[in-house]
Design a protein around this motif. Structure first.
Motif, PDB file in Angstrom:
ATOM      1  N   GLU A  50       0.716  -1.165  -0.012  1.00  0.00           N
ATOM      2  CA  GLU A  50      -0.116  -0.113   0.053  1.00  0.00           C
ATOM      3  C   GLU A  50       0.792   1.375   0.041  1.00  0.00           C
ATOM      4  O   GLU A  50       0.603   2.137  -0.707  1.00  0.00           O
ATOM      5  CB  GLU A  50      -0.821  -0.023   1.217  1.00  0.00           C
ATOM      6  CG  GLU A  50      -1.917  -0.952   1.172  1.00  0.00           C
ATOM      7  CD  GLU A  50      -3.000  -0.780  -0.130  1.00  0.00           C
ATOM      8  OE1 GLU A  50      -3.245   0.414  -0.426  1.00  0.00           O
ATOM      9  OE2 GLU A  50      -3.280  -1.760  -0.656  1.00  0.00           O
ATOM     10  N   TYR A  51       1.905   1.258   0.818  1.00  0.00           N
ATOM     11  CA  TYR A  51       2.922   2.318   0.736  1.00  0.00           C
ATOM     12  C   TYR A  51       3.572   2.549  -0.578  1.00  0.00           C
ATOM     13  O   TYR A  51       3.525   3.886  -1.127  1.00  0.00           O
ATOM     14  CB  TYR A  51       4.003   2.253   1.963  1.00  0.00           C
ATOM     15  CG  TYR A  51       4.979   3.241   1.627  1.00  0.00           C
ATOM     16  CD1 TYR A  51       4.911   4.448   2.295  1.00  0.00           C
ATOM     17  CD2 TYR A  51       6.198   3.099   1.101  1.00  0.00           C
ATOM     18  CE1 TYR A  51       5.648   5.610   2.299  1.00  0.00           C
ATOM     19  CE2 TYR A  51       7.316   3.933   1.042  1.00  0.00           C
ATOM     20  CZ  TYR A  51       7.146   5.328   1.564  1.00  0.00           C
ATOM     21  OH  TYR A  51       7.727   6.411   1.389  1.00  0.00           O
ATOM     22  N   ASN A  52       3.636   1.494  -1.330  1.00  0.00           N
ATOM     23  CA  ASN A  52       4.356   1.503  -2.637  1.00  0.00           C
ATOM     24  C   ASN A  52       3.391   2.191  -3.657  1.00  0.00           C
ATOM     25  O   ASN A  52       3.615   3.072  -4.444  1.00  0.00           O
ATOM     26  CB  ASN A  52       4.720   0.051  -3.150  1.00  0.00           C
ATOM     27  CG  ASN A  52       5.806   0.231  -4.370  1.00  0.00           C
ATOM     28  OD1 ASN A  52       6.125   1.389  -4.617  1.00  0.00           O
ATOM     29  ND2 ASN A  52       5.833  -0.742  -5.095  1.00  0.00           N
ATOM     30  N   LEU A  54       0.743   4.225  -2.632  1.00  0.00           N
ATOM     31  CA  LEU A  54       0.679   5.771  -2.600  1.00  0.00           C
ATOM     32  C   LEU A  54       1.770   6.452  -2.855  1.00  0.00           C
ATOM     33  O   LEU A  54       1.631   7.817  -3.605  1.00  0.00           O
ATOM     34  CB  LEU A  54       0.293   5.842  -1.155  1.00  0.00           C
ATOM     35  CG  LEU A  54      -0.956   5.349  -0.553  1.00  0.00           C
ATOM     36  CD1 LEU A  54      -0.898   5.553   1.066  1.00  0.00           C
ATOM     37  CD2 LEU A  54      -2.123   6.446  -1.054  1.00  0.00           C
ATOM     38  N   HIS A  55       2.969   5.910  -2.855  1.00  0.00           N
ATOM     39  CA  HIS A  55       4.201   6.731  -3.043  1.00  0.00           C
ATOM     40  C   HIS A  55       4.318   6.789  -4.658  1.00  0.00           C
ATOM     41  O   HIS A  55       4.555   7.969  -5.005  1.00  0.00           O
ATOM     42  CB  HIS A  55       5.590   5.785  -2.760  1.00  0.00           C
ATOM     43  CG  HIS A  55       6.956   6.479  -3.120  1.00  0.00           C
ATOM     44  ND1 HIS A  55       7.386   7.745  -2.563  1.00  0.00           N
ATOM     45  CD2 HIS A  55       7.710   6.091  -4.179  1.00  0.00           C
ATOM     46  CE1 HIS A  55       8.562   7.810  -3.276  1.00  0.00           C
ATOM     47  NE2 HIS A  55       8.608   6.972  -4.168  1.00  0.00           N
ATOM     48  N   ARG A  56       4.229   5.739  -5.446  1.00  0.00           N
ATOM     49  CA  ARG A  56       3.855   6.051  -6.909  1.00  0.00           C
ATOM     50  C   ARG A  56       2.889   6.894  -7.399  1.00  0.00           C
ATOM     51  O   ARG A  56       3.304   7.921  -8.126  1.00  0.00           O
ATOM     52  CB  ARG A  56       3.656   4.798  -7.553  1.00  0.00           C
ATOM     53  CG  ARG A  56       4.822   3.781  -7.728  1.00  0.00           C
ATOM     54  CD  ARG A  56       4.622   2.804  -8.697  1.00  0.00           C
ATOM     55  NE  ARG A  56       3.957   1.711  -7.645  1.00  0.00           N
ATOM     56  CZ  ARG A  56       2.992   1.073  -8.095  1.00  0.00           C
ATOM     57  NH1 ARG A  56       2.462   0.990  -9.286  1.00  0.00           N
ATOM     58  NH2 ARG A  56       2.304   0.240  -7.342  1.00  0.00           N
ATOM     59  N   PHE A  58       1.669   9.675  -5.638  1.00  0.00           N
ATOM     60  CA  PHE A  58       2.164  11.168  -5.155  1.00  0.00           C
ATOM     61  C   PHE A  58       3.178  11.690  -5.931  1.00  0.00           C
ATOM     62  O   PHE A  58       3.346  12.670  -6.248  1.00  0.00           O
ATOM     63  CB  PHE A  58       2.405  11.235  -3.603  1.00  0.00           C
ATOM     64  CG  PHE A  58       1.375  11.240  -2.674  1.00  0.00           C
ATOM     65  CD1 PHE A  58       0.255  12.273  -2.839  1.00  0.00           C
ATOM     66  CD2 PHE A  58       1.134  10.156  -1.609  1.00  0.00           C
ATOM     67  CE1 PHE A  58      -0.631  12.327  -2.189  1.00  0.00           C
ATOM     68  CE2 PHE A  58       0.040  10.249  -0.827  1.00  0.00           C
ATOM     69  CZ  PHE A  58      -1.124  11.554  -0.998  1.00  0.00           C
ATOM     70  N   SER A  59       3.973  10.762  -6.294  1.00  0.00           N
ATOM     71  CA  SER A  59       5.127  11.082  -7.278  1.00  0.00           C
ATOM     72  C   SER A  59       4.784  11.511  -8.439  1.00  0.00           C
ATOM     73  O   SER A  59       5.007  12.202  -9.102  1.00  0.00           O
ATOM     74  CB  SER A  59       6.153   9.883  -7.248  1.00  0.00           C
ATOM     75  OG  SER A  59       6.827   9.661  -6.013  1.00  0.00           O
ATOM     76  N   SER A  60       3.802  10.770  -9.062  1.00  0.00           N
ATOM     77  CA  SER A  60       3.120  11.039 -10.459  1.00  0.00           C
ATOM     78  C   SER A  60       2.329  12.248 -10.430  1.00  0.00           C
ATOM     79  O   SER A  60       2.554  13.226 -11.380  1.00  0.00           O
ATOM     80  CB  SER A  60       2.231   9.858 -10.576  1.00  0.00           C
ATOM     81  OG  SER A  60       1.591  10.186 -11.872  1.00  0.00           O
TER      82      SER A  60
END
Length: 141
Positions: A50-52, A54-56, A58-60
């Protein structure tokens, strides 16, 4: 996914109890400890997934914002006029609800840990002296 999480938690508790019982009898359960590490990894794998995601996401979003706000440096004497058409871009779709292969990976980790746990359990209880008590039940008296 919730059933796999509950299963990994139950197997983590079972391996902890087994390791404690084996240590009390003088047996060192190497495979049981490795199985406990696998079950602990299986507990945290859904959170890491789930963190991965969300990280992708927000980075996008951050990269998209930087691309929208980037403007060319005006040369001296020119006036830059921003029109609404410069800010329009096609709507971007985010796959936040797309499930990956996390269930397959979780099953592989759980089965591997269960194999290690079973190897040590059979070695201790069936082939060894795990079920025999030398002095009766454990007591403080």
């Amino acid at each position: 996914m919730q059933k796999l999480f509950i299963l990994s938690f139950a197997l983590m508790i079972a391996s902890s109890l087994f390791v404690g019982h084996a240590f009390s009898k003088g047996y060192v359960p190497y495979f049981g400890m490795i199985a406990g590490v696998f079950f602990l990894l299986a507990i945290f794998l859904p959170f890491l997934s789930e963190y991965n995601i969300l990280h992708r996401g927000f980075s996008s979003i951050g990269d998209n914002f930087k691309n929208l706000m980037h403007s060319e440096e005006p040369t001296k004497g020119e006036v830059e006029i921003l029109l609404p058409s410069h800010m329009n871009q096609a709507a971007k779709t985010y796959q936040l609800h797309e499930s990956g292969n996390i269930k397959i990976g979780l099953w592989v980790i759980l089965v591997t840990g269960l194999v290690f746990f079973a190897i040590d359990g059979v070695d201790f209880y069936v082939l060894g002296d795990g079920l025999k008590s030398a002095n009766g039940p454990i007591s403080n008296f």
